[in-house]
Design a protein around this motif. Structure first.
Motif, PDB file in Angstrom:
ATOM      1  N   ILE A  18       1.013  -1.148   0.012  1.00 48.55           N
ATOM      2  CA  ILE A  18      -0.068  -0.023   0.117  1.00 48.55           C
ATOM      3  C   ILE A  18       0.825   1.223  -0.152  1.00 48.55           C
ATOM      4  O   ILE A  18       1.686   1.030   0.543  1.00 48.55           O
ATOM      5  CB  ILE A  18      -1.003  -0.178   1.554  1.00 48.55           C
ATOM      6  CG1 ILE A  18      -1.607  -1.142   1.362  1.00 48.55           C
ATOM      7  CG2 ILE A  18      -1.581   1.390   1.442  1.00 48.55           C
ATOM      8  CD1 ILE A  18      -1.999  -1.823   2.808  1.00 48.55           C
ATOM      9  N   ILE A  19       0.313   2.185  -0.416  1.00 49.02           N
ATOM     10  CA  ILE A  19       1.138   3.530  -0.206  1.00 49.02           C
ATOM     11  C   ILE A  19       0.125   4.521   0.726  1.00 49.02           C
ATOM     12  O   ILE A  19      -0.942   4.602   0.336  1.00 49.02           O
ATOM     13  CB  ILE A  19       0.965   4.253  -1.963  1.00 49.02           C
ATOM     14  CG1 ILE A  19       1.896   3.593  -2.696  1.00 49.02           C
ATOM     15  CG2 ILE A  19       1.559   5.641  -1.675  1.00 49.02           C
ATOM     16  CD1 ILE A  19       1.878   4.077  -4.083  1.00 49.02           C
ATOM     17  N   ILE A  94      -9.767   4.152   4.740  1.00 45.60           N
ATOM     18  CA  ILE A  94      -9.875   5.100   3.766  1.00 45.60           C
ATOM     19  C   ILE A  94      -8.827   6.516   4.026  1.00 45.60           C
ATOM     20  O   ILE A  94      -8.105   6.970   3.302  1.00 45.60           O
ATOM     21  CB  ILE A  94     -11.119   5.898   3.443  1.00 45.60           C
ATOM     22  CG1 ILE A  94     -12.056   4.893   2.660  1.00 45.60           C
ATOM     23  CG2 ILE A  94     -11.297   6.973   2.328  1.00 45.60           C
ATOM     24  CD1 ILE A  94     -13.668   4.923   2.826  1.00 45.60           C
ATOM     25  N   LEU A  95      -8.838   7.099   5.134  1.00 46.03           N
ATOM     26  CA  LEU A  95      -7.973   8.235   5.566  1.00 46.03           C
ATOM     27  C   LEU A  95      -6.623   7.601   5.566  1.00 46.03           C
ATOM     28  O   LEU A  95      -5.725   8.631   5.134  1.00 46.03           O
ATOM     29  CB  LEU A  95      -8.603   8.456   6.839  1.00 46.03           C
ATOM     30  CG  LEU A  95      -9.963   9.017   6.988  1.00 46.03           C
ATOM     31  CD1 LEU A  95     -10.387   9.399   8.461  1.00 46.03           C
ATOM     32  CD2 LEU A  95     -10.015  10.457   6.314  1.00 46.03           C
ATOM     33  N   GLN A  96      -6.242   6.570   6.254  1.00 50.02           N
ATOM     34  CA  GLN A  96      -4.981   6.188   5.961  1.00 50.02           C
ATOM     35  C   GLN A  96      -4.216   6.190   4.720  1.00 50.02           C
ATOM     36  O   GLN A  96      -2.885   6.285   4.772  1.00 50.02           O
ATOM     37  CB  GLN A  96      -4.709   4.798   6.904  1.00 50.02           C
ATOM     38  CG  GLN A  96      -5.082   5.044   8.343  1.00 50.02           C
ATOM     39  CD  GLN A  96      -4.562   3.477   9.164  1.00 50.02           C
ATOM     40  OE1 GLN A  96      -3.451   3.222   8.852  1.00 50.02           O
ATOM     41  NE2 GLN A  96      -5.111   3.308  10.229  1.00 50.02           N
ATOM     42  N   VAL A 182      -7.182  -0.267   0.645  1.00 49.51           N
ATOM     43  CA  VAL A 182      -5.814  -0.115   0.874  1.00 49.51           C
ATOM     44  C   VAL A 182      -5.189   0.692  -0.143  1.00 49.51           C
ATOM     45  O   VAL A 182      -3.941   0.243  -0.408  1.00 49.51           O
ATOM     46  CB  VAL A 182      -5.196  -1.637   1.189  1.00 49.51           C
ATOM     47  CG1 VAL A 182      -5.678  -2.295   2.425  1.00 49.51           C
ATOM     48  CG2 VAL A 182      -5.650  -2.490   0.016  1.00 49.51           C
ATOM     49  N   ASP A 183      -5.625   1.618  -0.653  1.00 48.23           N
ATOM     50  CA  ASP A 183      -5.092   2.306  -1.899  1.00 48.23           C
ATOM     51  C   ASP A 183      -5.837   3.690  -1.719  1.00 48.23           C
ATOM     52  O   ASP A 183      -6.664   3.861  -0.895  1.00 48.23           O
ATOM     53  CB  ASP A 183      -5.396   1.767  -3.078  1.00 48.23           C
ATOM     54  CG  ASP A 183      -4.410   2.059  -4.356  1.00 48.23           C
ATOM     55  OD1 ASP A 183      -3.680   3.157  -3.952  1.00 48.23           O
ATOM     56  OD2 ASP A 183      -4.651   1.349  -5.337  1.00 48.23           O
ATOM     57  N   ASP A 184      -5.402   4.572  -2.482  1.00 49.36           N
ATOM     58  CA  ASP A 184      -5.828   5.863  -2.576  1.00 49.36           C
ATOM     59  C   ASP A 184      -7.246   6.028  -3.043  1.00 49.36           C
ATOM     60  O   ASP A 184      -7.350   5.769  -4.352  1.00 49.36           O
ATOM     61  CB  ASP A 184      -4.874   6.936  -3.220  1.00 49.36           C
ATOM     62  CG  ASP A 184      -5.336   8.702  -3.006  1.00 49.36           C
ATOM     63  OD1 ASP A 184      -6.343   8.729  -2.531  1.00 49.36           O
ATOM     64  OD2 ASP A 184      -4.393   9.338  -3.257  1.00 49.36           O
ATOM     65  N   TRP A 291     -10.412  -3.322  -7.191  1.00 49.25           N
ATOM     66  CA  TRP A 291     -11.538  -2.240  -6.328  1.00 49.25           C
ATOM     67  C   TRP A 291     -12.459  -3.030  -5.593  1.00 49.25           C
ATOM     68  O   TRP A 291     -13.144  -2.637  -5.025  1.00 49.25           O
ATOM     69  CB  TRP A 291     -11.710  -1.041  -7.156  1.00 49.25           C
ATOM     70  CG  TRP A 291     -10.699   0.007  -7.271  1.00 49.25           C
ATOM     71  CD1 TRP A 291     -10.066   0.245  -8.587  1.00 49.25           C
ATOM     72  CD2 TRP A 291     -10.256   0.903  -6.194  1.00 49.25           C
ATOM     73  NE1 TRP A 291      -9.288   1.165  -8.100  1.00 49.25           N
ATOM     74  CE2 TRP A 291      -9.244   1.471  -7.021  1.00 49.25           C
ATOM     75  CE3 TRP A 291     -10.537   1.105  -4.873  1.00 49.25           C
ATOM     76  CZ2 TRP A 291      -8.422   2.652  -6.197  1.00 49.25           C
ATOM     77  CZ3 TRP A 291      -9.523   1.761  -4.090  1.00 49.25           C
ATOM     78  CH2 TRP A 291      -8.695   2.746  -4.982  1.00 49.25           C
ATOM     79  N   ASN A 292     -12.349  -4.342  -5.864  1.00 42.06           N
ATOM     80  CA  ASN A 292     -13.569  -5.149  -4.985  1.00 42.06           C
ATOM     81  C   ASN A 292     -13.042  -6.430  -4.790  1.00 42.06           C
ATOM     82  O   ASN A 292     -13.487  -7.442  -5.804  1.00 42.06           O
ATOM     83  CB  ASN A 292     -14.813  -5.098  -5.587  1.00 42.06           C
ATOM     84  CG  ASN A 292     -16.031  -5.486  -4.755  1.00 42.06           C
ATOM     85  OD1 ASN A 292     -15.493  -6.119  -3.543  1.00 42.06           O
ATOM     86  ND2 ASN A 292     -17.390  -5.257  -4.828  1.00 42.06           N
ATOM     87  N   GLN A 293     -12.014  -6.753  -4.160  1.00 39.34           N
ATOM     88  CA  GLN A 293     -11.717  -8.264  -3.814  1.00 39.34           C
ATOM     89  C   GLN A 293     -12.789  -8.887  -2.953  1.00 39.34           C
ATOM     90  O   GLN A 293     -12.566  -8.800  -1.768  1.00 39.34           O
ATOM     91  CB  GLN A 293     -10.380  -8.298  -3.223  1.00 39.34           C
ATOM     92  CG  GLN A 293      -9.313  -8.100  -4.002  1.00 39.34           C
ATOM     93  CD  GLN A 293      -8.786  -9.485  -4.709  1.00 39.34           C
ATOM     94  OE1 GLN A 293      -9.122 -10.438  -4.274  1.00 39.34           O
ATOM     95  NE2 GLN A 293      -7.921  -9.325  -5.680  1.00 39.34           N
ATOM     96  N   HIS A 294     -14.171  -9.141  -3.297  1.00 41.77           N
ATOM     97  CA  HIS A 294     -15.054  -9.503  -2.608  1.00 41.77           C
ATOM     98  C   HIS A 294     -15.064 -10.854  -2.437  1.00 41.77           C
ATOM     99  O   HIS A 294     -14.218 -11.988  -2.820  1.00 41.77           O
ATOM    100  CB  HIS A 294     -16.754  -9.159  -3.452  1.00 41.77           C
ATOM    101  CG  HIS A 294     -16.622  -9.955  -4.766  1.00 41.77           C
ATOM    102  ND1 HIS A 294     -15.850 -10.059  -5.675  1.00 41.77           N
ATOM    103  CD2 HIS A 294     -17.539 -10.833  -4.735  1.00 41.77           C
ATOM    104  CE1 HIS A 294     -16.274 -10.875  -6.763  1.00 41.77           C
ATOM    105  NE2 HIS A 294     -17.323 -11.368  -5.944  1.00 41.77           N
TER     106      HIS A 294
END
Length: 350
Positions: A18-19, A94-96, A182-184, A291-294
């Motif tokens: 992650i960044i 999300i914030l992190q 775990v991404d922007d 964007w959705n590892q569901h």
């Protein structure tokens, strides 16, 4: 450097690439929110999140807190007591991982108790607003489902975002409460929808016919809705929605019409997903699967452990009956539940 330290800590705890980056700021509550005093023991059960700040390259200033500001990234999430722990973890994640977290505006949809104080306690400088969704709006349209949790009125609040949110909000990211980012989030926000109303990761290898009954497929007046379309399954827990086009096309009413048919003819067994498929499948702007590892919560009955799908990961989603906080508390976690733990702010956990 701070971001390097955070990256190392998360990597060792969660084993994900992650960044990281920071931010947060507060916004007045919705005037129309129904008043009820939150349980103080509930508020004290959650730790405070660090205050995250924008990186230097963020274009707008942190002082820009007007909900109509074009610089904001709008995210809608439901809040209720049952899934509260998941929602708080989702916001924290999300914030992190946002480069410009102070530019993220959260729209929290509630239908029972006033949880605003808890949000403010956990995220002291968060930009957010709370909206009341009346269960009566949809209760008469809900049919029984394979899992009782899928019958809760708040699950259907996503159908009404265009009416609930301010008219100046023309786009929103809708997220379920059982996931972490775990991404922007700004990368997802910038997804091009073209002329489509919604964007979501599609799974065209899935057996689409199983989402509807045999009676539905045998009736041309019903199944004919897919004529000329190439419908694929998509998960409604992660969507980018063009609210301006939604309002213009009256899509809330289109969904309600299928729910009315379901009440009289029983054309599907799941909850709020099939009406979305009926209206949008085959007309969805594709978003990368990362964007959705569901499905990390297993199926809708047993909630068994599952592995990640192949490929990169930007969002982990515990859809299904198994939720990471419940499995962790019961001392029966699945291996991937450890990826959720670093974002959990529940004070009495671990």
């Amino acid at each position: 450097m701070l971001w390097i330290t955070r990256f190392s800590a998360f990597f060792s705890a969660a084993m994900a690439v992650i960044i990281l980056s920071p931010s947060l700021q507060s916004f007045p509550p919705a005037a129309a929110i129904r008043s009820s005093q939150p349980d103080r023991s509930l508020i004290s059960s959650f730790r405070k999140s660090p205050v995250f700040r924008n990186a230097e390259e963020c274009l707008s200033s942190a002082a820009d807190s007007n909900v109509c500001s074009p610089s904001l990234v709008h995210v809608a999430i439901t809040l209720d007591v049952v899934y509260l722990r998941g929602s708080i973890a989702a916001v924290n994640s999300i914030l992190q991982h946002s480069l410009c977290p102070e530019n993220v505006f959260f729209h929290f949809i509630v239908s029972e108790t006033n949880l605003e104080s808890l949000v403010r306690s956990s995220f002291q400088e968060l930009k957010f607003k709370v909206y009341y969704f009346a269960p009566e709006t949809v209760r008469g349209l809900i049919s029984s489902s394979v899992r009782q949790a899928l019958e809760q009125p708040l699950n259907y609040a996503r159908n009404y975002l265009a009416e609930l949110l301010e008219g100046c909000v023309n786009r929103v990211i809708y997220l379920d409460s059982d996931l972490i980012v775990v991404d922007d989030i700004a990368k997802l926000w910038k997804t091009g929808l073209g002329r489509r109303i919604i964007g979501a990761p599609e799974y065209c290898h899935a057996n689409f016919t199983k989402y509807f009954t045999g009676g539905f497929w045998s009736e041309e007046r019903l199944s004919g809705t897919f004529r000329g379309r190439s419908p694929c399954y998509f998960n409604t827990g992660v969507m980018v929605i063009d609210l301006k086009r939604w309002r213009r096309g009256g899509y809330t009413r289109r969904i309600e019409k299928w729910m009315e048919i379901q009440k009289s003819e029983r054309i599907y067994e799941l909850g709020s997903l099939p009406p979305f498929l009926l209206v949008f499948a085959g007309h969805v702007a594709p978003i990368p699967h990362r964007w959705n590892q569901h499905g990390l919560g297993g199926d809708n009955v047993r909630g068994s452990c599952r592995d990640l799908h192949p490929g990169p990961v930007s969002l982990l989603h515990w859809s299904g009956s198994g939720k990471p906080w419940l499995r962790l508390d019961s001392k029966r976690p699945c291996p991937l539940d450890a990826l959720w733990t670093p974002y959990d702010l529940y004070r009495h956990s671990h």
